[in-house]
Enzyme design. Structure first.
Site, PDB file in Angstrom:
ATOM      1  N   LYS A   1       0.860  -1.190   0.000  1.00  0.00           N
ATOM      2  CA  LYS A   1       0.000   0.000   0.000  1.00  0.00           C
ATOM      3  C   LYS A   1       0.890   1.232   0.000  1.00  0.00           C
ATOM      4  CE  LYS A   1      -2.389   1.577   3.666  1.00  0.00           C
ATOM      5  NZ  LYS A   1      -3.533   1.756   4.592  1.00  0.00           N
TER       6      LYS A   1
HETATM    7  C1  R5P Z   1      -3.215   4.378   8.184  1.00  0.00           C
HETATM    8  O1  R5P Z   1      -2.240   4.160   8.834  1.00  0.00           O
HETATM    9  C2  R5P Z   1      -4.173   3.358   8.037  1.00  0.00           C
HETATM   10  O2  R5P Z   1      -3.474   2.169   7.953  1.00  0.00           O
HETATM   11  C3  R5P Z   1      -5.153   3.449   6.855  1.00  0.00           C
HETATM   12  O3  R5P Z   1      -5.553   2.148   6.604  1.00  0.00           O
HETATM   13  C4  R5P Z   1      -4.651   4.016   5.565  1.00  0.00           C
HETATM   14  O4  R5P Z   1      -4.038   5.237   5.747  1.00  0.00           O
HETATM   15  C5  R5P Z   1      -5.779   4.124   4.536  1.00  0.00           C
HETATM   16  O5  R5P Z   1      -6.768   4.967   4.982  1.00  0.00           O
HETATM   17  P1  R5P Z   1      -6.998   6.397   4.361  1.00  0.00           P
HETATM   18  O6  R5P Z   1      -7.602   6.185   3.024  1.00  0.00           O
HETATM   19  O7  R5P Z   1      -7.922   7.083   5.308  1.00  0.00           O
HETATM   20  O8  R5P Z   1      -5.666   7.087   4.237  1.00  0.00           O
END
Ligand code: R5P
Length: 298
Positions: free
Chosen positions: A203
């Protein structure tokens, strides 16, 4: 006991039909074991090879984030539209119905809160508990360039080893510290390190310049985080650009659950990710769904 007399003497071995041996379509994943591929198929839709992961794990260092104060009220209605849910085991056991049969990506690292040095994480889940929870993948934060860079990478490699032992893929999450520049050069470095050291998928963040060089140089699938809440059309444009430039989907949280109507927004995101629909069209769909739902009092 089966009756021997009823056994048929004629057989059809379909000698004219060669047995198919399709390669596994997910980038860089063909050599994985059956269990890993099966779990990845609970994350990435086998038809499109892409995913809409709904990320709701923010509480593991942020506490009750806006939109996640009551997961039972705000998130459960979104589950039918998510391919996969990314969450902590606390929320999973307390709030997510065990009848949810899609993939769970379990937050597996943690430790410091927002009040402390975030890169100082440890592995926060025992592999046996992950197996008990029947998860599809384990997610671990990797802080390349961060104060505890080596420790966070070691967390990931340890989970990769454990994951391979039991057939559970690891999602490497490239964390970007406040002081770090979020550009293609940095994200190429971070994503490639995660892939080289064994993460099954990564990710990262979308960047408007050079994102395709990040996906090109990473040998396993990449999904993008949504990041801070931005206007809906911008979020849909970001998701669209990302998949057009080689991402295998999104791991989106705030831009869905902090949206005015999360149920409408997640459906629009699905259109962009799985059907390559232009963001403007998906935005129109989102507005239509919002209006319909308002009319119906939902
Ligand atoms: C952040 O540390 C979290 O793991 C979230 O899963 C990630 O950032 C994705 O969420 P968002 O789309 O709100 O950034």
């Amino acid at each position: 006991m089966a009756d021997k007399d009823s056994l048929q003497e004629t057989h059809n071995f379909y000698l004219d039909i060669p047995m198919e041996n399709e390669p596994f379509r997910l980038r860089g994943s063909n050599s994985l074991d059956w269990g890993m591929k099966n779990r990845l198929s609970k994350i990435f839709c086998p038809e499109t090879g892409r995913t809409v992961m709904l990320a709701i794990d923010h509480g593991y260092f942020l506490g009750p984030t806006t939109g996640l104060e009551r997961v039972d009220v705000t998130i459960l209605p979104l589950l039918p539209y998510a391919d996969t849910l990314m969450c902590t085991r606390g929320i999973l056991r307390s709030t997510i119905p065990p009848t949810f049969t899609k993939g769970i990506v379990l937050r597996a690292s943690g430790g410091p809160s927002i009040l402390k040095e975030l890169s100082n994480e440890e592995i926060a889940v025992d592999i046996e508990d992950a197996i008990r929870l029947n998860v599809a993948a384990l997610a671990v934060q990797v802080f390349v360039g961060g104060e505890y860079e080596t420790k966070s990478i070691h967390n990931m490699t340890r989970l990769v080893d454990l994951g391979h032992r039991y057939g559970i893929p690891v999602l490497g999450v490239t964390a970007v510290g406040k002081e770090m520049v979020r550009d293609a050069k940095y994200l190429r470095l971070a994503t490639r390190i995660c892939a080289e050291l064994g993460a099954s998928y990564i990710k990262t963040y979308y960047v408007s310049e050079g994102f395709e060089t990040i996906t090109a140089s990473c040998p396993v699938p990449i999904v993008i985080a949504g990041g801070k809440k931005i206007p809906k059309l911008e979020a849909l444009r970001m998701a669209y650009q990302a998949v057009q430039q080689g991402a295998a989907g999104v791991d989106m949280g705030r831009n869905i659950f902090q949206s005015e109507d999360p149920v409408a927004m997640i459906q629009a995101v699905r259109k962009v990710v799985h059907e390559d629909i232009k963001p403007e069209e998906a935005y129109e769909l989102c507005l239509t769904l919002e209006n319909e739902r308002k009319r119906e009092g939902r």
